[in-house]
Design a protein around this motif. Structure first.
Motif, PDB file in Angstrom:
ATOM      1  N   ILE A 187      12.106 -25.205  23.233  1.00  0.00           N
ATOM      2  CA  ILE A 187      10.808 -25.130  22.560  1.00  0.00           C
ATOM      3  C   ILE A 187      11.009 -24.165  21.396  1.00  0.00           C
ATOM      4  CG2 ILE A 187       8.382 -24.486  22.724  1.00  0.00           C
ATOM      5  CD1 ILE A 187       8.425 -25.197  25.633  1.00  0.00           C
ATOM      6  N   LEU A 188      10.675 -24.617  20.200  1.00  0.00           N
ATOM      7  CA  LEU A 188      11.026 -23.888  18.988  1.00  0.00           C
ATOM      8  C   LEU A 188       9.809 -23.532  18.144  1.00  0.00           C
ATOM      9  CD1 LEU A 188      13.939 -26.271  17.893  1.00  0.00           C
ATOM     10  CD2 LEU A 188      14.180 -24.131  19.177  1.00  0.00           C
ATOM     11  N   ASP A 206      16.900 -25.369   8.453  1.00  0.00           N
ATOM     12  CA  ASP A 206      18.169 -24.698   8.760  1.00  0.00           C
ATOM     13  C   ASP A 206      18.133 -23.905  10.064  1.00  0.00           C
ATOM     14  OD1 ASP A 206      20.002 -25.434   6.829  1.00  0.00           O
ATOM     15  OD2 ASP A 206      19.232 -24.016   5.369  1.00  0.00           O
ATOM     16  N   ARG A 207      17.002 -23.219  10.302  1.00  0.00           N
ATOM     17  CA  ARG A 207      16.945 -22.268  11.411  1.00  0.00           C
ATOM     18  C   ARG A 207      15.626 -22.394  12.167  1.00  0.00           C
ATOM     19  NH1 ARG A 207      20.468 -17.903  10.547  1.00  0.00           N
ATOM     20  NH2 ARG A 207      19.044 -16.390  11.473  1.00  0.00           N
ATOM     21  N   PHE A 208      15.700 -22.188  13.487  1.00  0.00           N
ATOM     22  CA  PHE A 208      14.510 -22.182  14.334  1.00  0.00           C
ATOM     23  C   PHE A 208      14.608 -21.029  15.327  1.00  0.00           C
ATOM     24  CE2 PHE A 208      14.657 -26.592  12.960  1.00  0.00           C
ATOM     25  CZ  PHE A 208      13.325 -26.940  12.806  1.00  0.00           C
ATOM     26  N   GLU A 209      13.460 -20.497  15.679  1.00  0.00           N
ATOM     27  CA  GLU A 209      13.403 -19.489  16.742  1.00  0.00           C
ATOM     28  C   GLU A 209      13.208 -20.195  18.080  1.00  0.00           C
ATOM     29  OE1 GLU A 209      10.735 -15.654  18.227  1.00  0.00           O
ATOM     30  OE2 GLU A 209      10.117 -16.827  16.476  1.00  0.00           O
ATOM     31  N   VAL A 210      14.002 -19.817  19.072  1.00  0.00           N
ATOM     32  CA  VAL A 210      13.901 -20.418  20.404  1.00  0.00           C
ATOM     33  C   VAL A 210      12.868 -19.645  21.224  1.00  0.00           C
ATOM     34  CG1 VAL A 210      15.109 -20.958  22.549  1.00  0.00           C
ATOM     35  CG2 VAL A 210      16.284 -21.238  20.347  1.00  0.00           C
ATOM     36  N   ILE A 211      11.820 -20.345  21.634  1.00  0.00           N
ATOM     37  CA  ILE A 211      10.759 -19.739  22.440  1.00  0.00           C
ATOM     38  C   ILE A 211      11.052 -19.904  23.929  1.00  0.00           C
ATOM     39  CG2 ILE A 211       8.274 -19.710  22.910  1.00  0.00           C
ATOM     40  CD1 ILE A 211       9.088 -18.850  20.071  1.00  0.00           C
ATOM     41  N   GLU A 212      11.497 -21.100  24.305  1.00  0.00           N
ATOM     42  CA  GLU A 212      11.856 -21.380  25.698  1.00  0.00           C
ATOM     43  C   GLU A 212      13.069 -22.302  25.723  1.00  0.00           C
ATOM     44  OE1 GLU A 212      10.701 -20.028  28.306  1.00  0.00           O
ATOM     45  OE2 GLU A 212       8.788 -19.164  27.669  1.00  0.00           O
ATOM     46  N   ASP A 213      13.809 -22.226  26.819  1.00  0.00           N
ATOM     47  CA  ASP A 213      15.007 -23.045  27.007  1.00  0.00           C
ATOM     48  C   ASP A 213      14.946 -23.628  28.415  1.00  0.00           C
ATOM     49  OD1 ASP A 213      17.477 -24.189  27.128  1.00  0.00           O
ATOM     50  OD2 ASP A 213      18.619 -22.326  26.929  1.00  0.00           O
ATOM     51  N   TYR A 214      14.795 -24.963  28.521  1.00  0.00           N
ATOM     52  CA  TYR A 214      14.607 -25.597  29.823  1.00  0.00           C
ATOM     53  C   TYR A 214      15.766 -26.530  30.171  1.00  0.00           C
ATOM     54  CZ  TYR A 214       9.715 -24.077  29.558  1.00  0.00           C
ATOM     55  OH  TYR A 214       8.567 -23.331  29.470  1.00  0.00           O
TER      56      TYR A 214
END
Length: 297
Positions: A187-188, A206-214
């Motif tokens: 989730i980005l 180019d870039r995304f912040e990762v909010i959650e990783d499932y």
């Protein structure tokens, strides 16, 4: 970095037929994603050709409508190309003016999407797939990137990373997408100072912040994802309800004003009738007085 002229690869010049189709395709895809630079009346586009970076130059020697036709021929169904084709439209303006307008209008800072979540399937092991090769979607070791900070990025700095809105997410819960993209899900959020292009079906940047990783193989993670999506839908519904309530209040206010106006107009009409009868009575009285005076004389 070697520079190539785009116009050399769109005509019938037999000396430039090698890799012409690949160059045309990747230049147009990069342009559709807003990933180009206009400088000194030249449009510079970076692509990866045979494992090496190349800069391709586009100039106004190419007519806008000719360029638009090339976009359609290349892929009328790929989201970003279809988006570019529709947004440029039929125009007699010089090509670079149209491209600059396109970039200014749709290649936006992350702040434009700060209230939105984006979703990206990925795999912790490399996946070989022809469609991924077509999109030049090389495998990236996101785990290694996330060791430094909660940011994922395009290591080559060329094509960017692709993510989808949540309404597209449900279409991808199938074995085909799992095999092609992986069984993990980010989730980005966009990053304020980075730029992104949203073509309606995906967002590219180019870039995304990762909010959650499932891990979609883990029932607990699937449960967390479901809760996240339910919360999103609930927030969306609450926002819509608030908007509707605001409209109702506005309508009630307008109705109150309308009622006040109606009462005012009704009172004015009544006052008009009263004045009319008063003038009528005054006229009768005046007539009686005049007649009486005449009789007395």
């Amino acid at each position: 970095m070697e520079q190539l002229l785009f116009e050399d690869y769109i005509g019938s010049n037999l000396g430039h037929q090698k890799d012409a189709s690949i160059i045309r395709t990747w230049v147009l895809k990069q342009v559709s994603r807003g990933r180009f630079e206009i400088d000194n009346n030249l449009c510079k586009v970076k692509i990866l050709l045979n494992g090496e970076k190349r800069t391709v130059i586009i100039s106004n020697s190419i007519k806008t409508n000719e360029f638009r036709d090339l976009v359609y021929i290349t892929s009328p169904t790929e989201p970003s190309l279809d988006f570019l084709y529709k947004k440029i439209g039929w125009s007699e303006e010089p090509l670079l003016i149209c491209l600059k307008d396109y970039q200014d209008q749709f290649y936006k800072l992350g702040t434009e999407f700060e209230n939105e979540y984006w979703y990206k399937f990925y795999s912790k092991t490399e996946i070989k797939d022809k469609l991924r090769e077509l999109y030049q979607a090389s495998w990236i070791d996101y785990g290694k990137q996330l060791e430094e900070e909660s940011i994922i990025y395009d290591e080559l700095g060329l094509c960017g990373l692709f993510a989808m809105p949540y309404n597209m997410l449900f279409e991808c819960f199938n074995e085909q997408c799992k095999e092609r993209y992986g069984d993990k899900l980010f989730i980005l959020k966009t990053i304020p100072e980075c730029r992104y292009l949203k073509d309606g079906k995906e967002i590219i940047g180019d870039r995304f912040e990762v909010i959650e990783d499932y891990d979609l193989n883990c029932i607990e993670d699937v449960g967390k994802l479901c809760k996240h999506l339910v919360d999103l839908e609930e927030n969306k519904s609450n926002t819509k309800i608030s908007e509707l309530n605001a409209k109702i209040r506005d309508l009630e206010s307008e109705n109150t004003k309308a009622l006040d106006n109606q009462i005012y107009l009704s009172n004015e009409i009544n006052r008009y009738h009263i004045r009319r009868w008063l003038f009528f009575l005054i006229g009768i009285i005046c007539g009686i007085i005049i007649c009486k005076n005449r009789l007395m004389n």
